[in-house]
Design a protein around this motif. Structure first.
Motif, mmCIF file in Angstrom:
data_model
loop_
_atom_site.group_PDB
_atom_site.id
_atom_site.type_symbol
_atom_site.label_atom_id
_atom_site.label_comp_id
_atom_site.label_asym_id
_atom_site.label_seq_id
_atom_site.Cartn_x
_atom_site.Cartn_y
_atom_site.Cartn_z
ATOM 1 N N SER B 63 -19.903 5.578 6.279
ATOM 2 C CA SER B 63 -19.387 6.867 6.755
ATOM 3 C C SER B 63 -18.049 6.689 7.461
ATOM 4 N N ASN B 64 -17.907 5.606 8.207
ATOM 5 C CA ASN B 64 -16.639 5.347 8.891
ATOM 6 C C ASN B 64 -15.507 5.120 7.901
ATOM 7 N N VAL B 65 -15.799 4.454 6.789
ATOM 8 C CA VAL B 65 -14.763 4.261 5.768
ATOM 9 C C VAL B 65 -14.326 5.628 5.228
ATOM 10 N N ILE B 66 -15.315 6.468 4.897
ATOM 11 C CA ILE B 66 -14.980 7.796 4.358
ATOM 12 C C ILE B 66 -14.148 8.581 5.370
ATOM 13 N N ARG B 67 -14.603 8.568 6.625
ATOM 14 C CA ARG B 67 -13.989 9.395 7.657
ATOM 15 C C ARG B 67 -12.655 8.840 8.139
ATOM 16 N N HIS B 68 -12.688 7.561 8.536
ATOM 17 C CA HIS B 68 -11.517 7.034 9.234
ATOM 18 C C HIS B 68 -10.524 6.335 8.304
ATOM 19 N N ALA B 69 -11.032 5.662 7.257
ATOM 20 C CA ALA B 69 -10.091 4.995 6.357
ATOM 21 C C ALA B 69 -9.539 5.998 5.347
ATOM 22 N N TYR B 70 -10.391 6.850 4.812
ATOM 23 C CA TYR B 70 -9.955 7.770 3.751
ATOM 24 C C TYR B 70 -9.792 9.214 4.232
ATOM 25 N N TRP B 99 -4.834 -1.110 6.795
ATOM 26 C CA TRP B 99 -5.432 -2.058 7.712
ATOM 27 C C TRP B 99 -5.403 -1.475 9.116
ATOM 28 N N VAL B 100 -6.551 -1.525 9.778
ATOM 29 C CA VAL B 100 -6.666 -0.976 11.129
ATOM 30 C C VAL B 100 -6.936 -2.112 12.102
ATOM 31 N N ASP B 101 -6.186 -2.153 13.151
ATOM 32 C CA ASP B 101 -6.393 -3.168 14.179
ATOM 33 C C ASP B 101 -7.835 -3.072 14.705
ATOM 34 N N SER B 103 -9.262 -3.977 17.205
ATOM 35 C CA SER B 103 -9.456 -3.660 18.621
ATOM 36 C C SER B 103 -9.522 -2.143 18.820
ATOM 37 N N ARG B 104 -9.066 -1.393 17.817
ATOM 38 C CA ARG B 104 -9.130 0.075 17.917
ATOM 39 C C ARG B 104 -10.456 0.614 17.408
ATOM 40 N N ILE B 105 -11.264 -0.277 16.829
ATOM 41 C CA ILE B 105 -12.541 0.164 16.284
ATOM 42 C C ILE B 105 -13.640 -0.062 17.313
ATOM 43 N N ALA B 106 -13.990 0.982 18.025
ATOM 44 C CA ALA B 106 -15.019 0.845 19.059
ATOM 45 C C ALA B 106 -15.625 2.200 19.352
ATOM 46 N N SER B 107 -16.903 2.196 19.724
ATOM 47 C CA SER B 107 -17.592 3.435 20.062
ATOM 48 C C SER B 107 -17.288 3.822 21.498
ATOM 49 N N ARG B 108 -17.614 5.050 21.846
ATOM 50 C CA ARG B 108 -17.532 5.514 23.231
ATOM 51 C C ARG B 108 -18.540 4.764 24.097
ATOM 52 N N PRO B 115 -21.145 14.381 21.489
ATOM 53 C CA PRO B 115 -21.379 14.149 20.059
ATOM 54 C C PRO B 115 -20.387 13.129 19.516
ATOM 55 N N GLY B 116 -20.831 12.287 18.589
ATOM 56 C CA GLY B 116 -19.933 11.343 17.920
ATOM 57 C C GLY B 116 -19.725 10.066 18.705
ATOM 58 N N GLY B 117 -19.009 9.140 18.095
ATOM 59 C CA GLY B 117 -18.648 7.902 18.763
ATOM 60 C C GLY B 117 -19.800 6.940 18.959
ATOM 61 N N LEU B 118 -20.783 6.970 18.065
ATOM 62 C CA LEU B 118 -21.932 6.067 18.196
ATOM 63 C C LEU B 118 -21.984 5.017 17.093
ATOM 64 N N GLY B 119 -21.283 5.285 15.989
ATOM 65 C CA GLY B 119 -21.450 4.487 14.775
ATOM 66 C C GLY B 119 -21.245 2.995 14.985
ATOM 67 N N VAL B 120 -20.115 2.632 15.561
ATOM 68 C CA VAL B 120 -19.805 1.214 15.723
ATOM 69 C C VAL B 120 -20.839 0.545 16.631
ATOM 70 N N HIS B 121 -21.271 1.269 17.659
ATOM 71 C CA HIS B 121 -22.319 0.736 18.524
ATOM 72 C C HIS B 121 -23.599 0.444 17.736
ATOM 73 N N LEU B 122 -23.988 1.381 16.885
ATOM 74 C CA LEU B 122 -25.210 1.198 16.093
ATOM 75 C C LEU B 122 -25.056 0.026 15.113
HETATM 76 N N1 LIG Z 1 -13.506 1.813 8.872
HETATM 77 C C1 LIG Z 1 -12.708 2.230 9.883
HETATM 78 N N2 LIG Z 1 -11.378 2.351 9.679
HETATM 79 C C2 LIG Z 1 -10.568 2.785 10.677
HETATM 80 N N3 LIG Z 1 -11.004 3.112 11.915
HETATM 81 C C3 LIG Z 1 -12.322 3.021 12.181
HETATM 82 C C4 LIG Z 1 -13.238 2.565 11.178
HETATM 83 N N4 LIG Z 1 -14.460 2.568 11.724
HETATM 84 C C5 LIG Z 1 -14.328 2.994 12.979
HETATM 85 N N5 LIG Z 1 -13.036 3.268 13.285
HETATM 86 C C6 LIG Z 1 -12.504 3.736 14.609
HETATM 87 O O1 LIG Z 1 -13.490 3.472 15.599
HETATM 88 C C7 LIG Z 1 -13.873 4.676 16.290
HETATM 89 C C8 LIG Z 1 -15.351 4.656 16.668
HETATM 90 O O2 LIG Z 1 -16.172 4.780 15.519
HETATM 91 P P1 LIG Z 1 -17.675 5.270 15.661
HETATM 92 O O3 LIG Z 1 -18.312 4.518 16.785
HETATM 93 O O4 LIG Z 1 -18.320 5.154 14.354
HETATM 94 O O5 LIG Z 1 -17.590 6.782 16.119
HETATM 95 P P2 LIG Z 1 -16.984 8.070 15.351
HETATM 96 O O6 LIG Z 1 -16.855 7.705 13.916
HETATM 97 O O7 LIG Z 1 -17.987 9.132 15.608
HETATM 98 O O8 LIG Z 1 -15.649 8.306 16.015
HETATM 99 C C9 LIG Z 1 -13.496 5.784 15.328
HETATM 100 O O9 LIG Z 1 -13.243 6.999 15.992
HETATM 101 C C10 LIG Z 1 -12.267 5.233 14.624
HETATM 102 O O10 LIG Z 1 -11.107 5.446 15.395
#
Ligand SMILES: Nc1ncnc2c1ncn2[C@@H]1O[C@H](COP(=O)(O)OP(=O)(O)O)[C@@H](O)[C@H]1O
Ligand SMILES: Nc1ncnc2c1ncn2[C@@H]1O[C@H](COP(=O)(O)OP(=O)(O)O)[C@@H](O)[C@H]1O
Lengths: 108, 156, 156, 108
Positions: B63-70, B99-101, B103-108, B115-122
């Motif tokens: 889902s993160n790829v769909i949302r944040h990468a694409y 390519w995304v750094d 260090s920017r990939i992190a949950s709240r 709502p949101g910001g849980l994916g990376v944590h999970l």
């Molecule tokens: N595949 C990815 N490509 C680029 N950025 C990402 C990717 N996955 C996560 N991120 C960044 O990490 C943040 C936290 O992701 P996540 O914990 O899943 O919460 P959410 O997707 O609800 O924001 C995202 O808001 C996004 O900025």
């Protein structure tokens, strides 16, 4: 995912069936919105037939919790299978939601 | 995905001991991705409860790829690889975006309820290794590893 | 499988509306192949009973590749493609073995009761189109088509 | 696939559970072989928990049918789910096998 909807006095009961993910949670959000606009309380979401829920499903439920809070209503979730319950724990959300065993307990 | 091995006509390229594939970046494929995960986990001898955690991690990562990468474009390609070896399951999810750094990939923070910001944590609390690297397409490859107590191979 | 589309770094190759993949020729992957089939059938709007027939046809076709194309070698590659479009599901199964004259691919007569020799019959009675063609790897590609009454797309 | 095995007098009952395909049918063949060597009759194969069977599974059952025939025994299949039954029809095998509704009927 399938959602069925009933009302009982001021209460609204949603029964969700199947998998809740990024693809299906918008439909759940849309269903709940109508009940939230009508200030239903308690707003009961029966998750007993949910086999999978991801963070977008959890986000939808958090939104609903915040929305009922705004009009002083109550949100109650019920019937969570152990697997789904574990997910709430993983996200540390078990304590912020009012989790009930079943529908009857959720309507009390 | 790439096939650069020599071909001799007869019994050509040797298969890798894994599933490789490509799917479009439409969220309607998520149940299919989970079905593949469940079967791959079973082949790796992973027990049902752990497999359910894997389903969650893969769903969040995909889902993160769909949302944040694409940015929710539904027709981009997501390449994947499942590789089961004794004691571990490796899953790679590869986008063709930017390519995304990492260090920017992190949950709240978890104590901040919104709502949101849980994916990376999970993903991190479910998998043993989580690594984001730049791939040959200029996009990001997410490499997930789940280690398991090695069991007897029921198929041999 | 092949990726010959141009890459511009950003949002590169456009994904096909399909699942493509590669698996080793080991029969232990058959449940995974069936799980993929079920999900692909659901995406194509195919009803459950027809999906079960598809599971059978794919299993027979896949088993024949393992048995007859690869002579039970378990480490060869089988490429596959599922493509769902309104009204039909296309499945291609591709080996890297040798090209076999399709006239030699036939089941035994049904009234002759003996073990084996049913697979091709089951494939043909289940699918709408069945075509064996020689592929670019010198092997055989089996192209299976199942047509379905077009239903409304539940995902749009 | 899982197979359990019981005997009752001269009868042998095999309960097969799961998916029977090229990967698992050798195990089914191996299990049946022992009962065939012991000339069990009736040889009952309960397919009630089989969710999928392919032509290699059918071939294994045809082999068993021929083997019991050689010593004058009986092979009976029981409990076929409608989906599995349909497969026997597709292969035109429904009439050559003795299909019974359930175990009790198969042991009579
Ligand atoms: N595949 C990815 N490509 C680029 N950025 C990402 C990717 N996955 C996560 N991120 C960044 O990490 C943040 C936290 O992701 P996540 O914990 O899943 O919460 P959410 O997707 O609800 O924001 C995202 O808001 C996004 O900025
Ligand atoms: N993919 C294939 N490659 C080469 N030969 C094949 C292939 N599929 C089927 N055949 C040939 O067709 C015959 C009939 O196949 P089938 O009806 O499945 O029965 P069986 O596999 O039990 O012999 C096989 O014996 C084989 O000679």
């Amino acid at each position: 995912m399938k959602i069925t909807h009933e009302t009982e006095g001021t209460a609204a009961i949603f029964t969700v069936c199947g998998q809740v993910d990024m693809h299906t949670s918008p439909e759940l959000r849309g269903s709940l919105r109508k009940a939230l606009e009508g200030r239903a309380t308690p707003l009961v979401v029966d998750l007993g037939q949910v086999s999978f829920i991801d963070s977008s499903g959890l986000a939808t439920l958090i939104e609903a919790l915040q929305a009922v809070g705004r009009y002083g209503g109550k949100l109650r979730l019920c019937g969570l299978a152990p697997d789904v319950r574990k997910l709430f724990d993983l996200a540390r959300l078990s304590t912020i939601f009012d989790l009930r065993d079943n529908r009857d307990a959720a309507l009390k | 995905m790439t096939d650069t091995t020599g071909r001799q006509g007869d019994h050509a390229a040797c298969a890798p001991d894994r599933l490789e594939g490509t799917l479009p970046s439409h969220p309607k494929y998520l149940p299919l991705v989970r079905a593949i995960t469940v079967e791959a986990a079973e082949l790796a001898g992973i027990e049902t409860e752990t497999a359910r955690h894997l389903m969650l991690a893969i769903t969040e990562a995909w889902s993160n790829v769909i949302r944040h990468a694409y940015h929710n474009a539904e027709d981009q390609r997501i390449d994947f690889r499942f590789e089961a070896s004794p004691g571990e399951l490796l899953i790679e999810i590869e986008d063709h975006a930017t390519w995304v750094d990492p260090s920017r990939i992190a949950s709240r923070p978890l104590d901040q309820i919104r709502p949101g910001g849980l994916g990376v944590h999970l993903i991190q609390s479910t998998m043993d290794d989580v690594a984001y690297t730049r791939n040959e397409h200029g996009g990001t490859t997410l490499r997930l590893v789940k280690r398991v107590a090695p069991a007897e191979d029921p198929t041999s």
